[in-house]
Design a protein around this motif. Structure first.
Motif, short mmCIF file in Angstrom:
data_model
loop_
_atom_site.label_atom_id
_atom_site.label_comp_id
_atom_site.label_asym_id
_atom_site.label_seq_id
_atom_site.Cartn_x
_atom_site.Cartn_y
_atom_site.Cartn_z
N THR A 10 -9.30 14.31 1.02
CA THR A 10 -9.51 13.26 2.03
C THR A 10 -10.59 12.31 1.58
OG1 THR A 10 -9.68 15.25 3.34
CG2 THR A 10 -9.26 13.21 4.51
N PHE A 13 -9.21 9.96 -0.86
CA PHE A 13 -8.40 8.99 -0.14
C PHE A 13 -9.28 7.86 0.38
CE2 PHE A 13 -6.07 7.71 3.73
CZ PHE A 13 -4.88 7.36 3.15
N HIS A 14 -10.41 8.25 0.97
CA HIS A 14 -11.30 7.24 1.52
C HIS A 14 -12.03 6.48 0.43
CE1 HIS A 14 -10.61 7.90 5.68
NE2 HIS A 14 -10.68 9.19 5.51
N ALA A 17 -10.15 3.71 -0.51
CA ALA A 17 -10.06 2.69 0.53
C ALA A 17 -11.14 1.63 0.34
CB ALA A 17 -10.21 3.33 1.91
N VAL A 88 0.37 3.45 7.19
CA VAL A 88 -0.98 3.89 6.83
C VAL A 88 -2.03 3.01 7.49
CG1 VAL A 88 -2.57 4.20 4.90
CG2 VAL A 88 -0.21 4.91 4.67
N PHE A 92 -4.21 5.27 9.87
CA PHE A 92 -5.50 5.65 9.28
C PHE A 92 -6.49 4.50 9.23
CE2 PHE A 92 -2.29 8.40 7.26
CZ PHE A 92 -2.74 9.62 7.73
N ARG A 93 -6.06 3.30 9.63
CA ARG A 93 -6.91 2.10 9.53
C ARG A 93 -7.46 1.93 8.12
NH1 ARG A 93 -8.18 0.93 15.03
NH2 ARG A 93 -6.23 1.58 15.99
N HIS A 94 -6.63 2.24 7.15
CA HIS A 94 -6.99 2.11 5.76
C HIS A 94 -7.08 0.61 5.44
CE1 HIS A 94 -6.87 2.51 1.48
NE2 HIS A 94 -6.64 3.81 1.52
N ALA A 97 -4.50 -0.83 2.96
CA ALA A 97 -3.08 -0.73 3.28
C ALA A 97 -2.58 -2.04 3.88
CB ALA A 97 -2.84 0.42 4.24
#
Lengths: 251, 223
Positions: A10, A13-14, A17, A88, A92-94, A97
C-alpha cells in the motif's frame, strides 16, 4: 538496493501517487520508450509494406490492416485505461489516476478515429462503399462518440477537481453501458442485415502476416504508453501553472 | 421519508405543469419534428408507413432530450438542490423522485401523443399496440439515463447541449429495441423478445442512473 523495498504494498502504491516521483520516473522512461517504439513500428512497417505477401483475395490493400487492427485494439484499450483510472480516481482519490484518465482520452479517441478512417479506406475497394452499417463499425463509431463526450465534459468544467469527478462518473457509467450498447448494435445488425456481405470466417491468418501485425500492435501499444506519459507530464505541469496563477492572483 | 418523496414528486409535477416549458413544449416539439420529416422525405405514404416506428422513436428521443435541463438546473441555480442534498431523504432517492416527475410530465405525454402522430405517418394498424407498449416500457430509461447527463452538466452554463451529447450514446439500446418491438410484425417472437430486452435496459438504468446522477450532483455541489 531498491529504495522502496522496505515499504509495504500500500505504501508503494501511495509512493507512486506522488506526482513529483512520477515526473522523475517518466523523465527517465520517455526516451527509451520512444526509441523502442520507433524500432518496433519501423520493423513492423518494413514487414508490412515490403516483406509480407499480398492477400489472394484482397490484394495489396490487405496492408491497410497492419495499421487498422492495432488502431482498433488501442482505441478499445484506451477506453479501458480511462475507465480503470477513473475507478481508481473515484475510490482511492489517487491524484495521478485523474491525470491518467484525462490524458488517455484524446489518444484513445485518435486511435479510434484512425481505425474508422483506415477501415473506410479499406472498405471502398473491398466492399465498394466508404461506410457499411456493420455492427463493428457502428460500435466503433459509438465508442468515438463516448470519447468525444468525455473530452467535451472535461473541457467545459473549469475547475480540475470538479471536472475530474464528473468525468470519472461519466467514464464509469460509460464502461457499464458499453457492453449493452455493443450487443444491442449486434442484435440490430443481425435483424436488419444478412451476414452474407462478410465472410463468416476468413482464412486463419498466415504467420507471414502475423509477424508484422504483432510487431505493429506492440509498437502501437508502446507508442500509446509514451504519448500517455508525455500528456500526463504536460497535464501535471499545466495544473502547477494554474495553481501558481491562482496563488499570484490572490497576492 | 415516504412523505418527503411524495411531496417532492408533487412539487416537481406542479412546477412543471404550472410554470410551463415542460411536457407541453416537448409534445409540441415532437409534433413539429414528425411533421417536418415527411416534408424532407416526401409524401409517399407507403415509404412513411414503413419507416414510421423509427421516425417516431427518433423524434421522441430528441424531444425528451430537450427537456433534460429542467431536471436539476433551476433547483441548482436557486440553491434548492443544496437544501435537498442535506435533507434526510438520500440524494439517490431525490434523484428518483425528480426522474419520476420528469417522466410523468414528459415521457408519459410523449407516449400518449405518439399514436396520434403515428396516424400522420401511416403507421400500420397492428403496430400501434407494440409501439406504444414499447414506448411505455422504454421511456423511463430515457429519463433515468438523461438524469445522469443532466446531473453531470448541472454546473455548466447552458449545459443542455452537452448533456444531450453525453446521453445520446446511452439511448441507442432503447432506440434499437424500441423500433424492433414495433417493426417486426412479421415475427411476433422478435417483438416480445425486443420488449423484454427493453425492460431489461430500463431496469439496468434504474440501477445505474440514480446512483450515478446522485454522485454527479454531489461532485457539482461541492465547491
Amino acid at each position: 538496493m531498491n529504495p522502496m523495498s522496505h515499504l509495504t504494498l500500500t505504501q508503494r502504491f501511495h509512493a507512486f501517487a506522488n506526482p513529483a516521483r512520477f515526473m522523475a520516473l517518466s523523465d527517465k522512461l520517455i526516451a527509451p520508450f520512444g526509441f523502442v517504439t520507433a524500432l518496433l513500428i519501423g520493423a513492423g512497417l518494413w514487414y508490412a509494406l515490403f516483406n509480407s505477401p499480398a492477400d489472394y483475395q484482397q490484394g495489396e490493400s490487405v496492408r491497410i490492416m497492419y495499421v487498422h487492427v492495432p488502431s482498433a485494439w488501442l482505441g478499445m484499450m484506451g477506453y479501458m485505461i480511462m475507465a480503470g483510472a477513473s475507478l481508481v480516481a473515484l475510490v482511492f482519490r489517487h491524484p495521478l489516476a485523474d491525470v491518467c484518465a484525462k490524458s488517455a482520452a484524446p489518444i484513445g479517441a485518435a486511435f479510434c478515429f484512425l481505425a474508422l478512417v483506415t477501415g473506410s479506406l479499406w472498405g471502398k475497394p473491398m466492399w465498394g462503399t466508404w461506410w457499411e452499417w456493420d455492427a463493428r463499425l457502428t460500435s466503433m463509431l459509438i465508442l468515438l462518440f463516448l470519447y468525444l463526450g468525455y473530452i467535451a465534459l472535461w473541457s467545459t468544467i473549469e475547475e480540475p477537481q470538479r471536472a475530474g469527478r464528473a468525468a470519472a462518473i461519466l467514464a464509469l457509467v460509460g464502461s457499464i453501458n458499453v457492453p449493452i450498447v455493443h450487443y444491442s448494435v449486434v442484435w440490430w445488425n443481425t435483424l436488419h442485415q444478412p451476414a452474407s456481405v462478410f465472410r463468416a470466417d476468413g482464412p486463419t491468418i498466415a504467420s507471414s502476416m502475423l509477424v508484422p501485425l504483432l510487431l505493429m500492435a506492440l509498437g502501437f501499444t508502446l507508442f500509446f504508453m509514451t504519448l500517455l506519459m508525455v500528456r500526463m507530464r504536460a497535464e501535471i505541469l499545466r495544473r502547477r501553472v494554474r495553481a501558481l496563477q491562482l496563488a499570484l492572483s490572490e497576492v | 421519508m415516504k412523505r418527503a418523496f411524495v411531496s417532492l414528486v408533487r412539487r416537481d409535477v406542479a412546477l412543471a405543469v404550472q410554470v410551463g416549458g415542460g411536457g407541453g413544449m416537448a409534445v409540441f416539439f415532437f409534433f413539429v419534428t414528425v411533421a417536418l420529416l415527411p416534408l424532407g422525405i416526401g409524401p409517399n405514404l407507403n415509404l412513411l408507413g414503413q419507416i414510421a416506428p423509427g421516425l417516431l422513436w427518433v423524434a421522441l428521443l430528441l424531444s425528451s432530450l430537450l427537456t433534460l435541463d429542467r431536471l436539476f438546473q433551476a433547483d441548482f441555480e436557486d440553491g434548492t438542490l443544496d437544501v435537498l442534498s442535506m435533507a434526510t431523504l438520500p440524494l439517490e432517492l431525490t434523484v428518483v423522485a425528480k426522474v419520476l416527475s420528469h417522466w410523468l410530465t414528459t415521457g408519459l405525454p410523449l407516449v400518449v401523443a405518439a399514436p396520434f402522430l403515428g396516424l400522420l405517418l401511416n403507421l400500420s394498424g397492428d403496430q400501434f399496440l407494440p409501439l406504444v407498449s414499447a414506448m411505455l416500457i422504454g421511456t423511463p430509461a430515457l429519463s433515468l439515463m438523461g438524469a445522469v447527463g443532466a446531473a453531470l452538466t448541472v454546473s455548466v452554463r447552458r449545459g443542455g447541449l452537452l448533456a444531450s451529447l453525453l446521453v445520446i450514446p446511452f439511448y441507442i439500446p432503447v432506440l434499437i429495441f424500441g423500433v424492433a418491438a414495433a417493426s417486426s410484425n412479421v415475427m411476433p417472437a422478435v417483438s416480445t423478445q425486443a420488449i423484454a430486452l427493453l425492460g431489461a435496459v430500463t431496469l439496468m438504468s434504474f440501477v445505474v442512473g440514480p446512483w450515478a446522477a446522485a454522485a454527479a450532483l454531489r461532485a457539482n455541489l461541492k465547491t
